[in-house]
Design an enzyme around this catalytic site. Structure first.
Site, PDB file in Angstrom:
ATOM      1  N   HIS A 185      12.064  -1.632   4.013  1.00  0.00           N
ATOM      2  CA  HIS A 185      11.095  -1.617   5.110  1.00  0.00           C
ATOM      3  C   HIS A 185      10.196  -0.394   5.112  1.00  0.00           C
ATOM      4  O   HIS A 185       9.262  -0.308   5.902  1.00  0.00           O
ATOM      5  CB  HIS A 185      11.857  -1.708   6.444  1.00  0.00           C
ATOM      6  CG  HIS A 185      11.032  -2.081   7.618  1.00  0.00           C
ATOM      7  ND1 HIS A 185      10.671  -1.168   8.602  1.00  0.00           N
ATOM      8  CD2 HIS A 185      10.480  -3.256   7.984  1.00  0.00           C
ATOM      9  CE1 HIS A 185       9.960  -1.781   9.521  1.00  0.00           C
ATOM     10  NE2 HIS A 185       9.813  -3.051   9.182  1.00  0.00           N
ATOM     11  N   HIS A 218       2.170  -2.994  16.262  1.00  0.00           N
ATOM     12  CA  HIS A 218       3.201  -2.940  15.221  1.00  0.00           C
ATOM     13  C   HIS A 218       3.632  -1.482  15.018  1.00  0.00           C
ATOM     14  O   HIS A 218       4.209  -1.126  14.006  1.00  0.00           O
ATOM     15  CB  HIS A 218       2.643  -3.540  13.922  1.00  0.00           C
ATOM     16  CG  HIS A 218       3.663  -3.830  12.881  1.00  0.00           C
ATOM     17  ND1 HIS A 218       3.787  -3.088  11.731  1.00  0.00           N
ATOM     18  CD2 HIS A 218       4.630  -4.781  12.811  1.00  0.00           C
ATOM     19  CE1 HIS A 218       4.763  -3.566  10.989  1.00  0.00           C
ATOM     20  NE2 HIS A 218       5.297  -4.589  11.619  1.00  0.00           N
TER      21      HIS A 218
END
Length: 655
Positions: A246, A496
């Protein structure tokens, strides 16, 4: 002009995997068209290596020739990514493979929402919009020598100087090597932003990507084999329980500088604002080249550089790239820290460098340790299965506590005081016991995550990358009371971001000068505030878990994700000049207010911690305004409580 038969033969030869022939000057345009509303599940499930490329190319050219004979009109153009490839390399095959794999990571509902983010077009007028100046794309000088955090540009929103486009981050005209990493990719899109050899330049790329399955890894390597002269792939190890690569890190090598960029955004057009629906943030730091082509001694580097290199080594990034990092001057990083989570299980010194232990060490190294009432405000785009134990672990790490020493002390106290009443247990005074009863770890947290109403009222109306599961949120142990609605200060945008704000008081060491600060009570030191910006969300997967390994007879750090970010302290001069302070959750009070006066207090009626109890001066912390010159909160603060509203559940269809 060559005959149609010769054209067909040339096109087929150029499309063959591994073909590097330089004959012919015709350019082959590779198109990867995506029909609006088509679900990922409808894509072929067979391996791409089994496709008859010759037949596909022959049919495509035949259809093209037929259309030219029938009609000279242009067909309506759907969402298309095009790269002119003189070599005939077919990047769309690799891109399709990557997107197929990414689709398997989320539900059909989330994938449908993401398709909407990619394809929907804004129709609102653009105010104060201007194109990126060419000078912004070629800046040999150090634009950000001390580091800066900017928000990503968003289509349809005016530019105010504190936002940035991806092209301005990359500076493609002078970029020699781009090392890029993300969880989700659009390879064709990102390559279109770079001056690689197929685009008439010389930039070389290294993509750090997720591929847990070895078969997928090998297939991705096969699909990019003919691009190896300018594109390498790196796959960080994902053993056992590690399930997510990630981290989002860019190492951008220019002739005279290294730009380090740490965004919260994936490498997708909508994450970088091109559809005007999503906002992110990015940390930027420009480092100068060392003189006389010298290379720094790794052992003498500042902590930021050492932790960065440790992370790159764990990711198995090529040695020549890591050596290249050593050619730049990291002296400007002494007052910041690279904070990471490396996927896997770590012991000893390696464990101390990553996850929660790495965060704790970074806080101590910067002398930012705080008392127990540290306030944390976390804007996150993905929420894990939370409970009070995880909140306490993250809070302890953010305070700079030695987590291993604390865990050992807790275990020892539990053994020695097992049969004793609470008041008689060692180290527990009546005052401390009363304080423990009257306070809660939940009083010190606020998590900013959008409600369903906010998402549906946004420009996008849905989002597959803003993640929370209903089964977790409705669990009895889930800390629902700490959630606040994330509403962007830029109307209509979803977030985000992953930004952690910390505010508290640093305990004064023995003999330390009080500096004459009238607000500092006995046993409490100066104000402390810092911010983390990076890829880590609010979950145990992102920050790791500390546990005792009975077999190895030692503490271990288990991390299921790869993550990275930067920790930036608020300068002391900014802290000294702060005039707004807070007591409780969201209640503001002027710094010069006398304790007990209510006339200067602005109360937030939505805050569940706003019970009106008496709070002493020593429990006041600086207001969130203290971050305005470092990382100004991109959301409305202190944020509304949910109060019966539900969060956005990314796996559920809109009602």
């Amino acid at each position: 002009m060559e005959s149609d038969d010769e054209d067909l033969k040339t096109a087929i030869a150029l499309s063959m995997a591994g073909s590097q022939s330089g004959e012919g000057s015709q350019q082959v345009k590779c198109e990867a068209a995506t029909t609006h509303g088509v679900a990922f599940a409808s894509m072929p499930k067979v391996g791409l290596a089994g496709i008859d490329r010759q037949a596909m190319e022959r049919d495509r050219l035949a259809r093209l020739a037929s259309r030219k004979l029938r009609d000279t009109r242009k067909a309506p153009k759907l969402e298309t990514t095009t790269v002119d490839m003189p070599s005939g390399a077919r990047l769309n095959m690799f891109s399709t493979l990557v997107q197929q794999d990414q689709a398997t990571r989320k539900s059909a509902t989330a994938n449908a929402a993401n398709i909407n983010l990619k394809t929907k077009t804004k129709t609102v007028p653009i105010e104060d919009e201007f194109p990126t100046a060419s000078s912004m794309l070629r800046q040999p000088k150090l634009a950000y020598p001390h580091g800066v955090v900017k928000k990503t540009w968003a289509f349809g929103h005016g530019r105010t100087g504190d936002d940035i486009k991806l092209e301005e981050v990359l500076e493609p005209h002078t970029l020699r090597t781009a090392v890029l990493s993300a969880f989700q990719w659009d390879p064709d899109w990102i390559l279109s932003k770079l001056k690689t050899p197929p685009n008439g330049g010389s930039t070389k790329c290294v993509f750090i990507m997720q591929a847990k399955d070895d078969a997928l890894k090998q297939q991705m390597l096969r699909e990019t084999e003919d691009k190896r002269s300018f594109l390498r792939l790196c796959f960080p190890p994902m053993p056992g329980a590690v399930h997510c690569m990630h981290s989002k890190l860019m190492l951008l090598f220019h002739p005279t500088k290294l730009r380090i960029a740490i965004p919260t955004a994936n490498l997708l057009a909508f994450d970088w604002g091109e559809t005007g629906m999503m906002e992110n943030s990015v940390f930027l730091l420009d480092l100068p080249l060392l003189p006389n082509d010298t290379q720094a001694d790794k052992s003498s580097l500042p902590a930021f550089a050492q932790d960065l290199l440790f992370f790159l080594e764990q990711q198995t990034l090529d040695q020549d790239i890591r050596d290249g990092v050593l050619k730049f001057d990291f002296s400007a990083t002494t007052r910041m820290r690279f904070v990471h989570t490396a996927g896997g299980t770590f012991y000893g010194e390696e464990a101390a460098r990553t996850g929660l232990l790495g965060l704790s060490r970074a806080v101590r190294d910067l002398n930012l340790q705080t008392a127990a009432d540290l306030h944390l405000d976390f804007a996150a785009s993905s929420i894990g299965s939370l409970n009070d134990d995880f909140l306490r672990s993250l809070h302890s790490a953010a305070r700079g506590e030695d987590l291993i020493a604390s865990a050992e002390a807790t275990a020892h106290k539990a053994k020695t005081g097992f049969f004793q009443p609470p008041a008689a247990r060692p180290g527990t005074t009546p005052k401390a016991a009363a304080a423990a009863v009257g306070s809660s770890i939940r009083d010190l947290f606020r998590i900013y995550f959008p409600t369903r109403d906010t998402v549906q009222a946004s420009t996008a109306q849905a989002a597959g990358t803003i993640c929370l599961s209903r089964k977790w949120y409705e669990n009895m142990s889930f800390p629902r009371s700490i959630f606040r609605d994330y509403v962007s200060v830029r109307k209509g945008l979803l977030s985000h971001n992953k930004i952690l704000y910390a505010r508290g008081k640093r305990q004064r060491r023995t003999g330390e000068d009080m500096d004459g600060d009238e607000d500092e009570g006995e046993g409490v030191g100066r104000d402390v505030a810092w911010v983390y910006v990076g890829s880590a969300n609010m979950s145990e997967s992102a920050w790791g878990k500390l546990s005792f390994d009975k077999k190895a007879k030692g503490w271990k750090m288990g991390c299921r994700n790869w993550e990275c970010g930067v920790l930036l302290p608020v300068p002391e001069e900014r802290l000294r000049g702060a005039t707004v302070r807070e007591v409780g959750v969201g209640r503001k009070v002027k710094r010069e207010t006398v304790e007990g006066e209510d006339s200067e207090t602005e109360s937030d009626d939505d805050g569940e911690g706003d019970t009106g109890e008496a709070i002493g001066k020593e429990e006041q912390v600086v207001g969130m305004e203290v971050f305005d010159e470092l990382v100004k909160p991109p959301f409305e603060y202190p944020g509304r409580e949910y109060k019966g509203r539900v969060p956005w559940y990314f796996q559920e269809r809109m009602r």
